[in-house]
Design a protein around this motif. Structure first.
Motif, mmCIF file in Angstrom:
data_model
loop_
_atom_site.group_PDB
_atom_site.id
_atom_site.type_symbol
_atom_site.label_atom_id
_atom_site.label_comp_id
_atom_site.label_asym_id
_atom_site.label_seq_id
_atom_site.Cartn_x
_atom_site.Cartn_y
_atom_site.Cartn_z
ATOM 1 N N PRO A 1 27.312 90.637 6.649
ATOM 2 C CA PRO A 1 29.210 91.085 7.499
ATOM 3 C C PRO A 1 29.264 89.775 8.242
ATOM 4 C CG PRO A 1 27.786 92.470 8.150
ATOM 5 C CD PRO A 1 26.818 91.222 7.554
ATOM 6 N N ILE A 2 30.683 90.238 7.774
ATOM 7 C CA ILE A 2 31.541 88.931 9.155
ATOM 8 C C ILE A 2 31.692 89.569 10.592
ATOM 9 C CG2 ILE A 2 33.897 87.768 9.726
ATOM 10 C CD1 ILE A 2 33.346 86.810 7.450
ATOM 11 N N GLN A 3 31.528 88.375 11.238
ATOM 12 C CA GLN A 3 31.224 89.152 12.165
ATOM 13 C C GLN A 3 32.484 89.126 13.356
ATOM 14 O OE1 GLN A 3 29.531 87.070 16.132
ATOM 15 N NE2 GLN A 3 27.731 87.748 15.137
ATOM 16 N N VAL A 4 32.902 89.747 14.496
ATOM 17 C CA VAL A 4 34.057 89.672 15.297
ATOM 18 C C VAL A 4 33.745 89.500 16.775
ATOM 19 C CG1 VAL A 4 35.859 91.499 16.643
ATOM 20 C CG2 VAL A 4 34.889 91.888 13.909
ATOM 21 N N PRO A 5 34.239 88.527 17.957
ATOM 22 C CA PRO A 5 33.612 88.093 18.586
ATOM 23 C C PRO A 5 33.019 89.436 19.532
ATOM 24 C CG PRO A 5 35.588 86.952 17.323
ATOM 25 C CD PRO A 5 35.476 87.899 16.821
ATOM 26 N N LEU A 6 31.900 88.901 20.310
ATOM 27 C CA LEU A 6 31.578 90.190 21.265
ATOM 28 C C LEU A 6 30.978 89.304 22.517
ATOM 29 C CD1 LEU A 6 30.015 93.909 20.477
ATOM 30 C CD2 LEU A 6 28.721 92.022 22.009
#
Length: 798
Positions: free
Chosen positions: A195-200
């Protein structure tokens, strides 16, 4: 060979004239007595060009890449910007034995997310599906040869003839992939099942009693609050903070505004009960809520803090299993110790005196930390560890864990928030604001006859030819070591293509392609003329750093010495020059002995007794250092700002094209630091203002507002330079700002050093790389010794 390409004559101290050493003949002759020789050190080669003149547009067609610290712009013509891809040799030998004979490795330094100049041709994104060779899987590029009116094409990597997609049968001139050297394809959905990773960004901070005494948590909170308004994509970025001592703590703000602490006390297998949504906040939509949490946390007294601390590995295991599993993110971990309780406890590495002639087990990481790093990488978790400590820690294991994920290990021995807080802040800023990609898979491909031997960098190996990392950023580079599969035909072109599948900070899945070209030749002079000194130094120092885990340091150092000797012998023989009173070095590589001597003085490779944590930190920093950064590390720039008014080129002012003029540079030796001078020393990481004991009182007053160096030394709070409207003050501020902006990584913090007043001069000695040390030769002495070995080897061969 022109006279300008040779180093200065070696002057014999007791004779005006020099008698050449007789040319050896077949008849046996007694060896001449070698009299002691002495170098004129002031005329030795140094990188002292100011680099404030714009060199114009670079196209990479038939040109050597500019110095990495010079000002230039790039228009790609099928080949990647040299800020992204550089080779040790742009003309390569036709066979491997020639590489060995000249002592230069065949390699490329690839920095896929390197920051480009605003004047550079920017990287374009291609929306159409990528076209690839069906045999070697190379991506279409400017060197695919189109035939039959565009209906056919030939892969430049493996030579296979392919049917062209319809999009390339017409209007090929408008396709970025056919005229640029670096470009992004939008990755098809089937290229990854993640799944596409959102910056964290998750901050994990030690709040044990020793850490609270060092005020680590307060510096971290202040840094986060200052950077919140500058995050690149706040609407897409999550940010959170948790703490730990002998338990893990998560915090929330109650409806009445009070701080709620949630404590997880399981020691042997720490558990985190909250999800990402309970621990992290959207940097834009939840900014006020998160800022309120940080404010409350900055006033929190941590009443139940314990002296004992969970192990670093134990806390990271809990984060991996219960918080970021199947989600990923970047963990910024701040600790004062390795930890003494819980899962993944590792023994403290005891200080030891290295033998240097055997493999040092103390440099090796614990197996469970290597595995934990690989597990974090598999979950797309990148780890940065900040060791802010007053004790020896197991840096070998901690740094290896970070490296496996694509992260960094930051070491702060004898941490003091007053002295180190600024540097720590700038490093946090850099991590949160630089360009970066997550969920990374990388590999390189070579033309037939060449192959990838191995890679050097911060990554996890994925199969025989691929690398993967949880994250890669604009400061990271990868070395691609190339080997020969067969003897090459002379005067042919050979290609290297590097490809990286990654997710950018905007949530797009992309494939970044970088292309390079090499020419084969049997001419050693042509090979040396096309060699890139800065890339060679970068590659060799990385090879040396990586080898320290496998072989004794003595052997590593000897290998580098031998490579220099091979180069000088091969060069002299190619010229047929028998004047042994000169040291002959190829013009393009005249700085290589200097860089070699400097590299062997670095903490990673020196024979001096160095604390093990400091040596390990230096080793891992080298593994991914950029070409620009390694140039500054191996030869820091020292600007003479004490005579800014007397320099005719008016440093500190702007030229007609709005480029700031910098002061003259001086050599990296005490010999060039005058007692009446003021100098700015830059090694790419920190800036040191060196104030001579007899520095001009007038200049001290104009810049800082104090009457003398002694008065300034006694007023620590006024060391930071502020704008006071004075001309000299304004010039110095301009110079410092410009140097900081040009530096390739974090915005550098400033240290002050006063000659005769500052007690600890270790930082100055470390930067003055031409001088000798307890175990290392000065630059001139090193060059003299190498020259003698060259003469002895030539004499024996003859």
């Amino acid at each position: 060979m022109s006279e300008g390409s040779r180093l200065p004559h070696l002057q014999r101290p007791y004779y005006q004239a020099q008698e050449p050493i007789p040319t050896p003949t077949l008849a046996p002759q007694p060896k001449p007595i070698q009299k002691e020789q002495k170098l004129q050190t002031e005329t030795l080669p140094r990188p002292l060009n100011r680099q404030d003149d714009h060199l114009g547009v670079f196209t990479a067609i038939g040109q050597l890449p500019p110095s990495p610290d010079s000002l230039f712009s790039v228009k790609e013509q099928g080949l990647s910007n040299p800020r992204i891809l550089r080779f040790t040799m742009n003309s390569i030998p036709t066979e491997m034995s020639m590489c060995s004979n000249i002592g230069i490795p065949l390699a490329a330094v690839w920095q896929p997310l390197a920051e480009l100049s605003t004047d550079d041709e920017q990287i374009q994104k291609i929306e159409s599906a990528p076209f690839r060779c069906t045999r070697c899987l190379a991506y279409v590029n400017a060197f695919f040869k189109f035939t039959d009116s565009g209906r056919k094409c030939i892969c430049n990597i493996c030579g296979l003839s392919l049917d062209s997609p319809e999009v390339y049968m017409r209007d090929r001139a408008s396709k970025p992939e056919l005229y640029s050297g670096t470009y992004d394809f939008k990755a098809p959905a089937d290229y990854s099942n993640r799944p596409i990773q959102v910056p964290l960004f998750l901050f994990v901070v030690d709040v044990s009693t020793p850490a609270l005494q060092l005020r680590i948590i307060h510096q971290v909170i202040a840094s986060i609050r200052n950077i919140l308004d500058s995050l690149p994509y706040p609407d897409k970025t999550l940010i959170g903070i948790i703490t730990f001592d002998n338990s893990i703590q998560i915090y929330k703000i109650a409806a009445n505004g009070e701080l709620i602490e949630i404590v997880m006390t399981d020691v042997d297998d720490p558990f985190i009960s909250e999800s990402v949504s309970g621990c992290c906040y959207n940097a834009q939509n939840d900014k006020e809520k998160f800022d309120a949490l940080l404010y409350k946390l900055s006033e929190w007294s941590f009443p139940n803090a314990n002296k004992q601390s969970l192990s670093v590995g134990g806390v990271l295991h809990a984060i991996k299993e219960y918080l970021l599993k199947n989600r990923g993110g970047r963990v910024l971990f701040f600790t004062s110790q390795s930890g003494t309780i819980g899962k993944h406890v590792i023994p403290q590495k005891q200080e030891f005196k290295p033998m240097h002639n055997e493999r040092e087990k103390a440099y090796l990481p614990a197996d469970n930390y290597l595995q934990l790093g690989q597990d974090c990488c598999a979950e797309d978790i990148c780890v940065d560890i900040f060791a802010c400590t007053h004790q020896t820690i197991n840096s070998a294991s901690l740094a290896a864990l970070c490296s496996q994920t694509g992260g960094d290990f930051y070491y702060y021995p004898a941490f003091q928030v007053e002295a180190d807080g600024e540097k720590l802040y700038y490093q946090i800023v850099r991590i949160l604001t630089r360009q970066q990609g997550s969920q990374v898979v990388m590999r390189a491909r070579c033309s037939n006859g060449l192959a990838v031997d191995y890679y050097i960098g911060k990554y996890k190996r994925k199969g025989p030819v691929e690398m993967e990392a949880a994250c890669i950023d604009s400061d990271k580079s990868i070395v691609v070591i190339i080997k020969y599969d067969e003897k090459l035909n002379e005067a042919n072109e050979f290609f290297l293509q590097c490809a990286m599948l990654y997710t950018n900070t905007q949530g797009e899945r992309l494939i970044r392609i970088s292309n390079g070209k090499l020419f084969s030749t049997r001419s050693i002079p042509n090979i040396l003329k096309a060699a890139d000194i800065d890339t060679i130094a970068n590659v060799v120092v990385k090879i040396s750093a990586q080898n320290i885990f496998e072989m004794p340091l003595n052997i590593i150092r000897e290998n580098w010495h031998n490579s220099i000797i091979k180069l000088l012998i091969a060069h002299r023989q190619s010229l047929g020059d028998n004047d042994f009173s000169k040291i002959l070095v190829p013009e393009t590589l005249k700085l290589l002995p200097l860089y070699c001597n400097s590299a062997l003085k670095q903490s990673a490779l020196t024979l001096s007794v160095i604390p093990i944590d400091q040596r390990i930190n230096s080793l891992y920093n080298i593994l991914s250092i950029s070409v620009y950064s390694s140039r500054l590390l191996l030869y820091p720039k020292i600007y003479s700002i004490g005579d800014i008014q007397s320099q005719s080129h008016q440093p500190g002012t702007f030229s007609n094209n709005t480029i700031l003029i910098l002061p003259r540079l001086v050599g990296d030796s005490h010999e060039y630091l005058k007692s009446d001078g003021i100098y700015l020393i830059n090694n790419g990481e920190i800036l040191v203002i060196y104030i001579g004991k007899d520095a001009s009182n007038e200049l001290i007053y104009n810049i800082w507002g104090f009457d003398s160096p002694q008065d300034l030394f006694n007023n620590v709070d006024y060391w930071p330079i502020t704008d006071n409207g004075n001309e000299e003050n304004e010039k110095v501020l301009n110079i410092i700002q410009d140097v900081r902006v040009r530096n390739p990584s974090a915005y550098s913090s400033i240290c002050m050093f006063f000659e005769g007043l500052s007690g600890d001069d270790r930082i100055i000695k470390k930067m003055l790389v031409e001088d000798n040390s307890a175990s290392e030769l000065a630059y001139g002495d090193f060059l003299m010794r190498v020259h003698k070995v060259v003469l002895n080897k030539i004499s024996r061969n003859d």
